[in-house]
Design a protein around this motif. Structure first.
Motif, PDB file in Angstrom:
ATOM      1  N   GLU A  86      48.563  51.940  32.692  1.00  0.00           N
ATOM      2  CA  GLU A  86      48.410  50.644  33.346  1.00  0.00           C
ATOM      3  C   GLU A  86      46.896  49.905  33.356  1.00  0.00           C
ATOM      4  O   GLU A  86      46.622  48.866  32.920  1.00  0.00           O
ATOM      5  CB  GLU A  86      48.963  50.449  34.545  1.00  0.00           C
ATOM      6  CG  GLU A  86      48.865  48.969  35.279  1.00  0.00           C
ATOM      7  CD  GLU A  86      50.518  48.462  34.703  1.00  0.00           C
ATOM      8  OE1 GLU A  86      50.613  47.093  34.952  1.00  0.00           O
ATOM      9  OE2 GLU A  86      51.122  49.069  34.290  1.00  0.00           O
ATOM     10  N   LEU A  87      46.141  50.820  33.866  1.00  0.00           N
ATOM     11  CA  LEU A  87      44.604  50.458  33.832  1.00  0.00           C
ATOM     12  C   LEU A  87      43.963  50.062  32.367  1.00  0.00           C
ATOM     13  O   LEU A  87      43.277  49.256  32.121  1.00  0.00           O
ATOM     14  CB  LEU A  87      43.766  51.359  34.460  1.00  0.00           C
ATOM     15  CG  LEU A  87      43.946  51.722  35.877  1.00  0.00           C
ATOM     16  CD1 LEU A  87      43.168  52.855  36.510  1.00  0.00           C
ATOM     17  CD2 LEU A  87      43.446  50.524  36.611  1.00  0.00           C
ATOM     18  N   THR A  88      44.355  50.940  31.364  1.00  0.00           N
ATOM     19  CA  THR A  88      44.105  50.610  30.113  1.00  0.00           C
ATOM     20  C   THR A  88      44.273  49.306  29.762  1.00  0.00           C
ATOM     21  O   THR A  88      43.795  48.692  28.664  1.00  0.00           O
ATOM     22  CB  THR A  88      44.441  51.957  29.174  1.00  0.00           C
ATOM     23  OG1 THR A  88      43.939  53.296  29.651  1.00  0.00           O
ATOM     24  CG2 THR A  88      43.884  51.708  27.787  1.00  0.00           C
ATOM     25  N   ASN A  89      45.732  49.028  29.608  1.00  0.00           N
ATOM     26  CA  ASN A  89      46.330  48.046  29.194  1.00  0.00           C
ATOM     27  C   ASN A  89      45.863  46.859  29.828  1.00  0.00           C
ATOM     28  O   ASN A  89      45.489  45.809  29.178  1.00  0.00           O
ATOM     29  CB  ASN A  89      47.980  47.912  29.297  1.00  0.00           C
ATOM     30  CG  ASN A  89      48.379  49.090  28.553  1.00  0.00           C
ATOM     31  OD1 ASN A  89      47.968  49.332  27.576  1.00  0.00           O
ATOM     32  ND2 ASN A  89      49.790  49.400  28.928  1.00  0.00           N
ATOM     33  N   ARG A  90      45.432  46.791  31.028  1.00  0.00           N
ATOM     34  CA  ARG A  90      44.944  45.717  31.794  1.00  0.00           C
ATOM     35  C   ARG A  90      43.479  45.414  31.532  1.00  0.00           C
ATOM     36  O   ARG A  90      43.067  44.255  31.302  1.00  0.00           O
ATOM     37  CB  ARG A  90      44.796  45.863  33.311  1.00  0.00           C
ATOM     38  CG  ARG A  90      46.411  45.843  34.170  1.00  0.00           C
ATOM     39  CD  ARG A  90      46.138  46.245  35.532  1.00  0.00           C
ATOM     40  NE  ARG A  90      47.635  46.219  36.227  1.00  0.00           N
ATOM     41  CZ  ARG A  90      47.609  46.647  37.521  1.00  0.00           C
ATOM     42  NH1 ARG A  90      46.805  46.762  38.087  1.00  0.00           N
ATOM     43  NH2 ARG A  90      49.065  46.554  37.834  1.00  0.00           N
ATOM     44  N   LEU A  91      42.728  46.421  31.326  1.00  0.00           N
ATOM     45  CA  LEU A  91      41.324  46.300  31.055  1.00  0.00           C
ATOM     46  C   LEU A  91      40.862  46.094  29.698  1.00  0.00           C
ATOM     47  O   LEU A  91      39.838  45.452  29.233  1.00  0.00           O
ATOM     48  CB  LEU A  91      40.540  47.491  31.660  1.00  0.00           C
ATOM     49  CG  LEU A  91      40.273  47.795  33.129  1.00  0.00           C
ATOM     50  CD1 LEU A  91      40.039  49.043  33.466  1.00  0.00           C
ATOM     51  CD2 LEU A  91      39.810  46.444  33.884  1.00  0.00           C
ATOM     52  N   PHE A  92      41.717  46.405  28.684  1.00  0.00           N
ATOM     53  CA  PHE A  92      41.118  46.493  27.247  1.00  0.00           C
ATOM     54  C   PHE A  92      40.989  44.818  26.847  1.00  0.00           C
ATOM     55  O   PHE A  92      40.088  44.732  26.370  1.00  0.00           O
ATOM     56  CB  PHE A  92      42.423  46.922  26.418  1.00  0.00           C
ATOM     57  CG  PHE A  92      41.912  47.050  24.971  1.00  0.00           C
ATOM     58  CD1 PHE A  92      40.928  48.076  24.602  1.00  0.00           C
ATOM     59  CD2 PHE A  92      42.324  46.257  23.726  1.00  0.00           C
ATOM     60  CE1 PHE A  92      40.365  48.288  23.208  1.00  0.00           C
ATOM     61  CE2 PHE A  92      41.600  46.352  22.649  1.00  0.00           C
ATOM     62  CZ  PHE A  92      41.041  47.253  22.347  1.00  0.00           C
ATOM     63  N   ALA A  93      41.851  43.998  27.176  1.00  0.00           N
ATOM     64  CA  ALA A  93      41.456  42.584  27.045  1.00  0.00           C
ATOM     65  C   ALA A  93      40.303  41.972  27.531  1.00  0.00           C
ATOM     66  O   ALA A  93      39.776  41.157  26.892  1.00  0.00           O
ATOM     67  CB  ALA A  93      42.858  41.848  27.148  1.00  0.00           C
ATOM     68  N   GLU A  94      39.948  42.424  28.739  1.00  0.00           N
ATOM     69  CA  GLU A  94      38.916  41.742  29.419  1.00  0.00           C
ATOM     70  C   GLU A  94      37.634  42.662  29.711  1.00  0.00           C
ATOM     71  O   GLU A  94      36.824  42.481  30.538  1.00  0.00           O
ATOM     72  CB  GLU A  94      39.350  41.379  30.875  1.00  0.00           C
ATOM     73  CG  GLU A  94      40.020  42.543  31.572  1.00  0.00           C
ATOM     74  CD  GLU A  94      40.432  42.227  33.097  1.00  0.00           C
ATOM     75  OE1 GLU A  94      39.726  42.477  33.993  1.00  0.00           O
ATOM     76  OE2 GLU A  94      41.362  41.448  33.215  1.00  0.00           O
ATOM     77  N   ARG A  95      37.447  43.718  28.775  1.00  0.00           N
ATOM     78  CA  ARG A  95      36.647  44.733  28.724  1.00  0.00           C
ATOM     79  C   ARG A  95      35.068  44.016  28.476  1.00  0.00           C
ATOM     80  O   ARG A  95      34.140  44.514  29.083  1.00  0.00           O
ATOM     81  CB  ARG A  95      36.696  45.798  27.799  1.00  0.00           C
ATOM     82  CG  ARG A  95      36.696  45.482  26.392  1.00  0.00           C
ATOM     83  CD  ARG A  95      37.000  46.756  25.671  1.00  0.00           C
ATOM     84  NE  ARG A  95      36.889  46.367  24.052  1.00  0.00           N
ATOM     85  CZ  ARG A  95      37.763  45.828  23.481  1.00  0.00           C
ATOM     86  NH1 ARG A  95      38.857  45.138  23.998  1.00  0.00           N
ATOM     87  NH2 ARG A  95      37.567  45.650  22.139  1.00  0.00           N
ATOM     88  N   SER A  96      34.836  43.032  27.764  1.00  0.00           N
ATOM     89  CA  SER A  96      33.663  42.190  27.551  1.00  0.00           C
ATOM     90  C   SER A  96      33.132  41.388  28.979  1.00  0.00           C
ATOM     91  O   SER A  96      31.977  41.413  28.970  1.00  0.00           O
ATOM     92  CB  SER A  96      33.846  41.189  26.527  1.00  0.00           C
ATOM     93  OG  SER A  96      34.778  39.991  27.029  1.00  0.00           O
TER      94      SER A  96
END
Length: 173
Positions: A108-118
């Motif tokens: 869940e964390l990986t999916n949430r954070l991938f798009a907003e990592r910048s």
């Protein structure tokens, strides 16, 4: 009473904290926003200009200030806040503070954070989902010791914000 929300970045601390404050008619404070206002620069810029050690010292200073100044406030911490400078002890040793760990699964964390990592200095450099997942796995393992000292633990996977908010209010009252 103050309610402190902790958990890894992306666990929903800010969103849940804001929602909880409306439901409970309490003030809301995001510690990262507070630090940015006090320092007059973004967290990313503080990291860039001064490094993580400087940031963690400032973070601890402002956490202490907030815990000793504010009352009847929902406080969302940064993901690393409980893990440095004796901050978890500061939180759990305050009689007027209830702490809640928002536990979220690795996937869940990986999916949430991938798009907003910048937008997040600690993960901005990670290019692939697998690299991000490995990074999160390592950090959550290291930080779990601190997070698990919270008064309460709420699992957030597959739950809506209102559902988590309701769970928290039923735990506290």
């Amino acid at each position: 009473m103050n309610i402190v929300l902790m958990g890894y970045m992306g666990s929903g601390k800010s969103l849940i904290g804001s929602n909880l404050s409306k439901k409970m008619k309490m003030d809301y404070l995001d510690l990262d926003d507070y630090i940015e206002n006090q320092e007059k620069k973004s967290i990313a810029k503080i990291f860039e200009d001064h490094g993580e050690i400087y940031f963690r010292k400032k973070e601890s200073f402002y956490l202490n200030e907030v815990l000793n100044t504010y009352n009847d406030t929902i406080i969302s911490l940064g993901g690393g806040t409980p893990c440095f400078a004796g901050n978890i002890e500061m939180i759990i040793n305050k009689d007027h503070v209830k702490s809640i760990y928002l536990q979220t699964s690795l996937d869940e964390l990986t999916n949430r954070l991938f798009a907003e990592r910048s937008k997040r200095p600690l993960i901005a450099h990670l290019e692939s989902l697998e690299d991000l997942k490995d990074f999160i796995r390592k950090h959550v393992f290291e930080r779990s010791f601190y997070y698990n000292q919270a008064d309460y633990k709420i699992t957030t996977d597959q739950k809506q914000v209102d559902q988590i908010t309701e769970e928290i209010t039923s735990l506290l009252f």
